[in-house]
Design a protein around this motif. Structure first.
Motif, PDB file in Angstrom:
ATOM      1  N   ASN A   1      35.269  43.368  21.274  1.00 53.33           N
ATOM      2  CA  ASN A   1      34.973  43.839  19.929  1.00 53.33           C
ATOM      3  C   ASN A   1      34.827  42.704  18.914  1.00 53.33           C
ATOM      4  O   ASN A   1      34.206  42.903  17.874  1.00 53.33           O
ATOM      5  N   TYR A   2      35.321  41.527  19.190  1.00 55.81           N
ATOM      6  CA  TYR A   2      35.122  40.382  18.286  1.00 55.81           C
ATOM      7  C   TYR A   2      33.807  39.664  18.571  1.00 55.81           C
ATOM      8  O   TYR A   2      33.325  38.907  17.753  1.00 55.81           O
ATOM      9  N   GLY A   3      33.250  39.862  19.755  1.00 53.02           N
ATOM     10  CA  GLY A   3      32.047  39.133  20.137  1.00 53.02           C
ATOM     11  C   GLY A   3      32.389  37.700  20.502  1.00 53.02           C
ATOM     12  O   GLY A   3      33.546  37.357  20.723  1.00 53.02           O
ATOM     13  N   VAL A   4      31.367  36.848  20.565  1.00 56.27           N
ATOM     14  CA  VAL A   4      31.567  35.451  20.946  1.00 56.27           C
ATOM     15  C   VAL A   4      30.955  34.549  19.892  1.00 56.27           C
ATOM     16  O   VAL A   4      29.826  34.757  19.450  1.00 56.27           O
ATOM     17  N   ASN A   5      31.717  33.548  19.496  1.00 55.47           N
ATOM     18  CA  ASN A   5      31.249  32.522  18.576  1.00 55.47           C
ATOM     19  C   ASN A   5      31.372  31.185  19.315  1.00 55.47           C
ATOM     20  O   ASN A   5      32.474  30.787  19.690  1.00 55.47           O
ATOM     21  N   PRO A   6      30.271  30.463  19.551  1.00 57.17           N
ATOM     22  CA  PRO A   6      30.333  29.199  20.297  1.00 57.17           C
ATOM     23  C   PRO A   6      31.306  28.173  19.703  1.00 57.17           C
ATOM     24  O   PRO A   6      31.856  27.353  20.428  1.00 57.17           O
ATOM     25  N   ASP A   7      31.562  28.253  18.399  1.00 53.42           N
ATOM     26  CA  ASP A   7      32.513  27.322  17.780  1.00 53.42           C
ATOM     27  C   ASP A   7      33.940  27.557  18.257  1.00 53.42           C
ATOM     28  O   ASP A   7      34.783  26.675  18.147  1.00 53.42           O
ATOM     29  N   ASP A   8      34.220  28.744  18.769  1.00 52.29           N
ATOM     30  CA  ASP A   8      35.571  29.080  19.211  1.00 52.29           C
ATOM     31  C   ASP A   8      35.788  28.908  20.708  1.00 52.29           C
ATOM     32  O   ASP A   8      36.893  29.067  21.196  1.00 52.29           O
ATOM     33  N   VAL A   9      34.751  28.599  21.449  1.00 56.81           N
ATOM     34  CA  VAL A   9      34.867  28.432  22.902  1.00 56.81           C
ATOM     35  C   VAL A   9      35.706  27.190  23.194  1.00 56.81           C
ATOM     36  O   VAL A   9      35.490  26.133  22.619  1.00 56.81           O
TER      37      VAL A   9
ATOM     38  N   PRO B   1      29.731  43.844  18.497  1.00 53.29           N
ATOM     39  CA  PRO B   1      30.899  43.165  17.943  1.00 53.29           C
ATOM     40  C   PRO B   1      31.041  43.392  16.435  1.00 53.29           C
ATOM     41  O   PRO B   1      30.051  43.536  15.722  1.00 53.29           O
ATOM     42  N   SER B   2      32.289  43.412  15.978  1.00 58.54           N
ATOM     43  CA  SER B   2      32.574  43.656  14.570  1.00 58.54           C
ATOM     44  C   SER B   2      32.849  42.385  13.779  1.00 58.54           C
ATOM     45  O   SER B   2      32.906  42.430  12.550  1.00 58.54           O
ATOM     46  N   ASN B   3      33.040  41.264  14.434  1.00 58.63           N
ATOM     47  CA  ASN B   3      33.348  40.013  13.736  1.00 58.63           C
ATOM     48  C   ASN B   3      32.069  39.412  13.156  1.00 58.63           C
ATOM     49  O   ASN B   3      31.087  39.209  13.868  1.00 58.63           O
ATOM     50  N   TRP B   4      32.094  39.083  11.886  1.00 52.42           N
ATOM     51  CA  TRP B   4      30.901  38.535  11.220  1.00 52.42           C
ATOM     52  C   TRP B   4      30.519  37.169  11.760  1.00 52.42           C
ATOM     53  O   TRP B   4      29.373  36.739  11.639  1.00 52.42           O
ATOM     54  N   ARG B   5      31.448  36.479  12.418  1.00 44.68           N
ATOM     55  CA  ARG B   5      31.157  35.153  12.980  1.00 44.68           C
ATOM     56  C   ARG B   5      30.527  35.212  14.363  1.00 44.68           C
ATOM     57  O   ARG B   5      30.050  34.210  14.877  1.00 44.68           O
ATOM     58  N   ALA B   6      30.522  36.385  14.983  1.00 45.05           N
ATOM     59  CA  ALA B   6      29.995  36.520  16.347  1.00 45.05           C
ATOM     60  C   ALA B   6      28.492  36.262  16.364  1.00 45.05           C
ATOM     61  O   ALA B   6      27.750  36.793  15.553  1.00 45.05           O
ATOM     62  N   SER B   7      28.058  35.430  17.306  1.00 44.20           N
ATOM     63  CA  SER B   7      26.630  35.156  17.443  1.00 44.20           C
ATOM     64  C   SER B   7      26.049  35.799  18.699  1.00 44.20           C
ATOM     65  O   SER B   7      24.839  35.786  18.889  1.00 44.20           O
ATOM     66  N   MET B   8      26.933  36.346  19.562  1.00 46.63           N
ATOM     67  CA  MET B   8      26.460  37.053  20.747  1.00 46.63           C
ATOM     68  C   MET B   8      27.546  38.010  21.223  1.00 46.63           C
ATOM     69  O   MET B   8      28.712  37.879  20.859  1.00 46.63           O
ATOM     70  N   THR B   9      27.127  38.956  22.054  1.00 48.03           N
ATOM     71  CA  THR B   9      28.077  39.913  22.621  1.00 48.03           C
ATOM     72  C   THR B   9      28.750  39.311  23.849  1.00 48.03           C
ATOM     73  O   THR B   9      28.262  38.326  24.419  1.00 48.03           O
ATOM     74  N   LEU B  10      29.832  39.933  24.265  1.00 48.52           N
ATOM     75  CA  LEU B  10      30.504  39.495  25.484  1.00 48.52           C
ATOM     76  C   LEU B  10      29.579  39.609  26.700  1.00 48.52           C
ATOM     77  O   LEU B  10      29.488  38.661  27.484  1.00 48.52           O
ATOM     78  N   PRO B  11      28.839  40.735  26.868  1.00 45.32           N
ATOM     79  CA  PRO B  11      27.920  40.802  28.012  1.00 45.32           C
ATOM     80  C   PRO B  11      26.866  39.686  28.003  1.00 45.32           C
ATOM     81  O   PRO B  11      26.549  39.117  29.054  1.00 45.32           O
ATOM     82  N   ASP B  12      26.330  39.343  26.832  1.00 46.83           N
ATOM     83  CA  ASP B  12      25.350  38.256  26.756  1.00 46.83           C
ATOM     84  C   ASP B  12      25.976  36.916  27.145  1.00 46.83           C
ATOM     85  O   ASP B  12      25.368  36.116  27.849  1.00 46.83           O
ATOM     86  N   TYR B  13      27.198  36.685  26.694  1.00 49.15           N
ATOM     87  CA  TYR B  13      27.895  35.437  27.020  1.00 49.15           C
ATOM     88  C   TYR B  13      28.145  35.338  28.521  1.00 49.15           C
ATOM     89  O   TYR B  13      27.919  34.286  29.123  1.00 49.15           O
ATOM     90  N   LEU B  14      28.593  36.433  29.122  1.00 51.07           N
ATOM     91  CA  LEU B  14      28.837  36.426  30.566  1.00 51.07           C
ATOM     92  C   LEU B  14      27.546  36.148  31.331  1.00 51.07           C
ATOM     93  O   LEU B  14      27.537  35.363  32.280  1.00 51.07           O
ATOM     94  N   LYS B  15      26.446  36.771  30.922  1.00 47.79           N
ATOM     95  CA  LYS B  15      25.153  36.535  31.578  1.00 47.79           C
ATOM     96  C   LYS B  15      24.750  35.070  31.481  1.00 47.79           C
ATOM     97  O   LYS B  15      24.306  34.470  32.462  1.00 47.79           O
ATOM     98  N   ARG B  16      24.885  34.478  30.308  1.00 50.64           N
ATOM     99  CA  ARG B  16      24.512  33.068  30.123  1.00 50.64           C
ATOM    100  C   ARG B  16      25.361  32.132  30.960  1.00 50.64           C
ATOM    101  O   ARG B  16      24.911  31.060  31.348  1.00 50.64           O
TER     102      ARG B  16
END
Length: 69
Positions: free
Chosen positions: A8-16, A35-50
Motif C-alpha cells: 500500500n505504500y508503493g516503492v520509492n527508489p530513494d528508499d531502497v 499505492p497511497s504514498n505520494w512518494r511512490a513512483s511504482m507499485t510493488l508488482p512493477d518493482y518485483l517485475k523489474r
C-alpha cells in the motif's frame, strides 16, 4: 509476508536499501496495486517485475496450527 495487505505504500527508489531483492519469490495474501504514498513512483508488482522476482497473491500467509510448530 505475514501481514495480509502488502504494497500500500508503493516503492520509492530513494528508499531502497539494497542493489537487488534478496528473495526468489514473494507471497502475500493481498497485494495493493494502487499505492497511497505520494512518494511512490511504482507499485510493488512493477518493482518485483523489474527485479525479476515472481510474486503470488491470494495465499493466506498467516501461521496455521501445526504448520510452524
Amino acid at each position: 509476508m505475514t501481514y495480509p495487505h502488502v504494497g500500500n505504500y508503493g516503492v520509492n527508489p530513494d528508499d531502497v536499501e539494497s542493489g537487488k531483492i534478496r528473495v526468489a519469490g514473494f507471497i502475500v495474501k493481498e497485494c495493493c496495486k494502487e499505492p497511497s504514498n505520494w512518494r511512490a513512483s511504482m507499485t510493488l508488482p512493477d518493482y518485483l517485475k523489474r527485479q525479476g522476482v515472481m510474486g503470488i497473491e491470494g495465499i493466506d500467509t498467516r501461521a496455521s496450527p501445526g504448520i510452524c510448530a
